[in-house]
Write a protein that holds these residues in place. Structure first.
Motif, PDB file in Angstrom:
ATOM      1  N   GLU A   1       0.670  -1.253   0.053  1.00  0.00           N
ATOM      2  CA  GLU A   1      -0.068  -0.103   0.078  1.00  0.00           C
ATOM      3  C   GLU A   1       0.784   1.312  -0.014  1.00  0.00           C
ATOM      4  O   GLU A   1       0.543   2.262  -0.527  1.00  0.00           O
ATOM      5  CB  GLU A   1      -0.655  -0.008   1.284  1.00  0.00           C
ATOM      6  CG  GLU A   1      -2.048  -1.116   0.982  1.00  0.00           C
ATOM      7  CD  GLU A   1      -3.297  -0.869   1.772  1.00  0.00           C
ATOM      8  OE1 GLU A   1      -3.933  -0.041   1.841  1.00  0.00           O
ATOM      9  OE2 GLU A   1      -3.144  -1.717   2.992  1.00  0.00           O
ATOM     10  N   THR A   2       2.077   1.031   0.431  1.00  0.00           N
ATOM     11  CA  THR A   2       2.928   2.503   0.428  1.00  0.00           C
ATOM     12  C   THR A   2       3.204   2.756  -0.843  1.00  0.00           C
ATOM     13  O   THR A   2       3.171   3.747  -1.423  1.00  0.00           O
ATOM     14  CB  THR A   2       4.207   2.239   1.146  1.00  0.00           C
ATOM     15  OG1 THR A   2       3.873   1.818   2.573  1.00  0.00           O
ATOM     16  CG2 THR A   2       5.253   3.307   1.123  1.00  0.00           C
TER      17      THR A   2
ATOM     18  N   ALA B   1       0.176   4.114  -2.966  1.00  0.00           N
ATOM     19  CA  ALA B   1      -0.037   5.351  -2.666  1.00  0.00           C
ATOM     20  C   ALA B   1       0.897   6.475  -3.462  1.00  0.00           C
ATOM     21  O   ALA B   1       0.538   7.325  -3.910  1.00  0.00           O
ATOM     22  CB  ALA B   1       0.121   5.515  -1.110  1.00  0.00           C
TER      23      ALA B   1
ATOM     24  N   HIS C   1      -9.039   2.682   0.661  1.00  0.00           N
ATOM     25  CA  HIS C   1      -7.860   1.883   0.488  1.00  0.00           C
ATOM     26  C   HIS C   1      -8.048   1.255  -1.149  1.00  0.00           C
ATOM     27  O   HIS C   1      -7.089   1.427  -1.990  1.00  0.00           O
ATOM     28  CB  HIS C   1      -7.553   0.959   1.388  1.00  0.00           C
ATOM     29  CG  HIS C   1      -6.920   1.302   2.417  1.00  0.00           C
ATOM     30  ND1 HIS C   1      -5.539   1.576   2.881  1.00  0.00           N
ATOM     31  CD2 HIS C   1      -7.921   2.002   3.540  1.00  0.00           C
ATOM     32  CE1 HIS C   1      -5.730   2.073   4.069  1.00  0.00           C
ATOM     33  NE2 HIS C   1      -6.702   2.304   4.483  1.00  0.00           N
TER      34      HIS C   1
ATOM     35  N   ILE D   1      -7.512   3.883  -3.980  1.00  0.00           N
ATOM     36  CA  ILE D   1      -6.014   4.125  -4.114  1.00  0.00           C
ATOM     37  C   ILE D   1      -5.394   3.031  -4.983  1.00  0.00           C
ATOM     38  O   ILE D   1      -4.633   3.423  -6.148  1.00  0.00           O
ATOM     39  CB  ILE D   1      -5.232   4.330  -2.479  1.00  0.00           C
ATOM     40  CG1 ILE D   1      -5.700   5.648  -2.052  1.00  0.00           C
ATOM     41  CG2 ILE D   1      -3.720   4.494  -3.015  1.00  0.00           C
ATOM     42  CD1 ILE D   1      -5.395   5.760  -0.664  1.00  0.00           C
TER      43      ILE D   1
ATOM     44  N   HIS E   1      -6.024   9.169   7.301  1.00  0.00           N
ATOM     45  CA  HIS E   1      -6.672   9.131   6.067  1.00  0.00           C
ATOM     46  C   HIS E   1      -6.756  10.640   5.641  1.00  0.00           C
ATOM     47  O   HIS E   1      -6.493  10.854   4.268  1.00  0.00           O
ATOM     48  CB  HIS E   1      -8.195   8.498   6.173  1.00  0.00           C
ATOM     49  CG  HIS E   1      -7.978   7.155   6.149  1.00  0.00           C
ATOM     50  ND1 HIS E   1      -7.836   6.575   7.428  1.00  0.00           N
ATOM     51  CD2 HIS E   1      -8.273   6.209   5.391  1.00  0.00           C
ATOM     52  CE1 HIS E   1      -7.964   5.143   7.047  1.00  0.00           C
ATOM     53  NE2 HIS E   1      -8.188   4.886   5.818  1.00  0.00           N
TER      54      HIS E   1
ATOM     55  N   ILE F   1      -3.412  11.384   4.009  1.00  0.00           N
ATOM     56  CA  ILE F   1      -3.131  10.653   2.983  1.00  0.00           C
ATOM     57  C   ILE F   1      -3.854  11.511   1.744  1.00  0.00           C
ATOM     58  O   ILE F   1      -3.162  11.480   0.693  1.00  0.00           O
ATOM     59  CB  ILE F   1      -3.495   9.037   3.031  1.00  0.00           C
ATOM     60  CG1 ILE F   1      -2.982   8.241   4.022  1.00  0.00           C
ATOM     61  CG2 ILE F   1      -3.788   8.412   1.446  1.00  0.00           C
ATOM     62  CD1 ILE F   1      -3.327   6.871   4.368  1.00  0.00           C
TER      63      ILE F   1
ATOM     64  N   LEU G   1      -2.303  12.996  -1.603  1.00  0.00           N
ATOM     65  CA  LEU G   1      -2.615  12.619  -3.069  1.00  0.00           C
ATOM     66  C   LEU G   1      -3.262  13.990  -4.087  1.00  0.00           C
ATOM     67  O   LEU G   1      -3.010  13.923  -5.156  1.00  0.00           O
ATOM     68  CB  LEU G   1      -3.592  11.654  -2.888  1.00  0.00           C
ATOM     69  CG  LEU G   1      -3.445  10.083  -2.445  1.00  0.00           C
ATOM     70  CD1 LEU G   1      -4.545   9.270  -2.268  1.00  0.00           C
ATOM     71  CD2 LEU G   1      -2.230   9.486  -3.380  1.00  0.00           C
TER      72      LEU G   1
ATOM     73  N   ALA H   1       2.871  10.800   0.046  1.00  0.00           N
ATOM     74  CA  ALA H   1       1.680  10.071  -0.036  1.00  0.00           C
ATOM     75  C   ALA H   1       2.279   8.690   0.334  1.00  0.00           C
ATOM     76  O   ALA H   1       1.609   7.948   1.044  1.00  0.00           O
ATOM     77  CB  ALA H   1       1.286   9.865  -1.521  1.00  0.00           C
ATOM     78  N   ARG H   2       3.220   8.391   0.201  1.00  0.00           N
ATOM     79  CA  ARG H   2       4.128   7.301   0.584  1.00  0.00           C
ATOM     80  C   ARG H   2       4.310   7.241   2.093  1.00  0.00           C
ATOM     81  O   ARG H   2       3.861   6.184   2.810  1.00  0.00           O
ATOM     82  CB  ARG H   2       5.376   6.856  -0.206  1.00  0.00           C
ATOM     83  CG  ARG H   2       5.364   6.379  -1.301  1.00  0.00           C
ATOM     84  CD  ARG H   2       6.716   5.737  -2.072  1.00  0.00           C
ATOM     85  NE  ARG H   2       6.641   5.105  -2.991  1.00  0.00           N
ATOM     86  CZ  ARG H   2       6.902   5.486  -4.453  1.00  0.00           C
ATOM     87  NH1 ARG H   2       7.211   6.999  -4.190  1.00  0.00           N
ATOM     88  NH2 ARG H   2       6.729   4.914  -5.647  1.00  0.00           N
TER      89      ARG H   2
ATOM     90  N   MET I   1       0.963   7.018   3.928  1.00  0.00           N
ATOM     91  CA  MET I   1       0.157   5.496   3.931  1.00  0.00           C
ATOM     92  C   MET I   1       1.116   4.698   4.772  1.00  0.00           C
ATOM     93  O   MET I   1       0.396   3.938   5.513  1.00  0.00           O
ATOM     94  CB  MET I   1       0.080   5.057   2.550  1.00  0.00           C
ATOM     95  CG  MET I   1      -0.312   3.637   2.510  1.00  0.00           C
ATOM     96  SD  MET I   1      -2.262   3.665   2.988  1.00  0.00           S
ATOM     97  CE  MET I   1      -3.007   4.266   1.665  1.00  0.00           C
TER      98      MET I   1
END
Length: 244
Positions: free
Chosen positions: A110-111, A114, A154, A157, A201, A204, A208, A216-217, A220
């Motif tokens: 997920e990192t 993102a 999630h 994304i 959130h 995040i 974005l 973003a990384r 997340m």
């Protein structure tokens, strides 16, 4: 920790328990990869069950990609890492170390998702994220609808990466993510969990919207690791160090 079926008074079928037993034997290496399993007749006699039950259990193991049949030679074990089937057992989430491995996986997947999304997401995707966040912040913030909104956030994304494999795998582990959200809500004051989660959130989404790949990384990864802490996961040492 009780299994869900036991908790509602409906024991798992015998074939499922036999399949779980054989699965543990294979995954632990006690049944070695490429070794031939006993025949249905021998397994039935060894376990004290009918051949029909054994046959159903072996069918489950084939579906899970843990065994295969060589025509005329018998049934053989397959190393779990060689399986073409991905299977995550939600019951294993009762173990802190298993939870830690799940969050380690999420921190990788997920990192990066993102970061990619920050460079690829369009106005429609940002609108979906904003709507999902709005539902998380709404009147049902402590109820099931907010959990569904969290999962949608999630998933969107992952969709924004434009990579179908990332989206497929994120969707696949959604059930495990959902379980960890409820686990955190049971183990800590729910209002505190919700406030922390919403704030993460918000960070995040802001990254974005700014098309800031690095932020973003970072946002997340921080969210995933803190989610692991809230779920009492035993995070690997290299991840614990990031939170100090």
């Amino acid at each position: 920790m009780k299994r869900p079926a036991q908790a509602i008074g409906q024991p798992e079928p015998l074939s499922t328990r036999v399949a779980e037993h054989l699965s543990r034997e294979i995954r632990s290496g006690r049944i070695a990869p490429e070794s031939r399993l006993p025949t249905e007749h021998d397994l039935a006699r060894e376990l004290g069950i009918s051949r029909n039950v054994v046959r159903e259990a072996l069918s489950q193991l084939r579906a899970d990609g843990l065994i295969y049949v060589r025509q005329g030679a018998g049934t053989f074990a397959l190393a779990p890492e060689d399986s073409k089937v991905i299977r995550l057992d939600p019951l294993s989430l009762g173990e802190a170390s298993d939870l830690g491995q799940l969050f380690e996986l999420r921190s990788v997947l997920e990192t990066e998702a993102a970061g990619l999304a920050a460079t690829r997401i369009g106005p429609d995707g940002l609108a979906v994220l904003a709507q999902a966040l709005g539902r998380m912040q709404g009147s049902e913030r402590t109820r099931d609808d907010s959990v569904a909104a969290d999962l949608e956030f999630h998933r969107e994304i992952s969709r924004a990466t434009g990579n179908a494999y990332i989206l497929t795998f994120t969707t696949y582990i959604a059930g495990q993510i959902r379980d960890t959200i409820y686990l955190a809500r049971r183990s800590r004051p729910i209002e505190i969990v919700v406030e922390e989660t919403i704030a993460e959130h918000v960070a995040i989404l802001a990254a974005l919207e700014a098309r800031d790949e690095v932020a973003a990384r970072r946002a997340m990864r921080r969210h995933v690791l803190l989610s692991g802490v809230r779920a009492d996961a035993k995070l690997p040492e290299h991840l614990n160090g990031e939170l100090e």
